[in-house]
Design an enzyme around this catalytic site. Sequence first.
Site, PDB file in Angstrom:
ATOM      1  N   CYS A   1       0.948  -1.201   0.150  1.00 33.31           N
ATOM      2  CA  CYS A   1       0.071  -0.042  -0.004  1.00 33.31           C
ATOM      3  C   CYS A   1       1.004   1.184   0.041  1.00 33.31           C
ATOM      4  CB  CYS A   1      -0.943   0.098   1.396  1.00 33.31           C
ATOM      5  SG  CYS A   1      -1.783  -1.306   1.589  1.00 33.31           S
TER       6      CYS A   1
ATOM      7  N   GLU B   1      -8.360   8.344   2.504  1.00 32.90           N
ATOM      8  CA  GLU B   1      -7.569   8.031   1.340  1.00 32.90           C
ATOM      9  C   GLU B   1      -8.850   7.799   0.112  1.00 32.90           C
ATOM     10  OE1 GLU B   1      -3.521   6.320   2.234  1.00 32.90           O
ATOM     11  OE2 GLU B   1      -5.053   4.784   1.856  1.00 32.90           O
TER      12      GLU B   1
END
Length: 202
Positions: free
Chosen positions: A86, A133
Site C-alpha cells: 500500500c 484516502e
Amino acid sequence: MDNRELNRQEWRDSRDVVSFDDEPLILVDEHDREIGYLDKASAHLGHGVLHRAFSLFVFNPQGELLLQQRAPGKRLWPGYWSNTCCSHPRRGETLETAVHRRLHEELGLHCPLQFLFKFEYQAQFDAEGAEHELCWVYAGRSAATPTVNINEISALRYISPDALDAEMAQQPQTFTPWFKIEWERLRREHAQAFAPLTIQSA
C-alpha cells in the site's frame, strides 16, 4: 502452503529508505479530482486530509495472497497485518508508475497489475493520526521470491482466501482497516483475481 510464514532464509532483504515524511502527496476531492498537494506527514494528521492512494493484492499461482506485517516503525498501524503493498502516488506521478515503483521498492517484485476498483475511506488510528484516502485497488500474480524492505515490512506470509476469511472473523483487530474493507469487496466482486491458475495439457 496454506497460511505459511516466510522465514528470513526464504527472502532477501533491503534497507533502502523509500518513505519520506516530506514527500508530496496528491490531494483530491470526493470525485478523485486533483485539488492540491501536501506533504505525507501533514496529510495524515488529525482526521487526515483526503489524498490519492493505492492498494495492491499479489497472489501466487495457487491463489494464495501474499500478506505483509507492517514494520514497527510505521506511524500508523505498526505491526498490523495487511495486503501485499500500500502507498501513494507522488506529485507528478501516474498511478501506473507508482504501483510498479512501490511494489519493487517494498518487495522487489515485478508483475502485471490489473485495476479493480477505487473507494474512499477514513480510519482513525489515534487522536493524532488517521488515514483518509481515495484508494485505487489492483491485483496481480507472481511466483517470484520477494526481496523485502525491512524498513517497511517485518514479516511475510502466504494465505488462502478461506483461511484469511476465518482469521479476519476471529481476529479482526490484527488487520489494517483498509485491508478488511478491500478484501470483503474482492471476495464479493472479483473472485477471478485469486482463482488458482490451471495448466492445460496439450
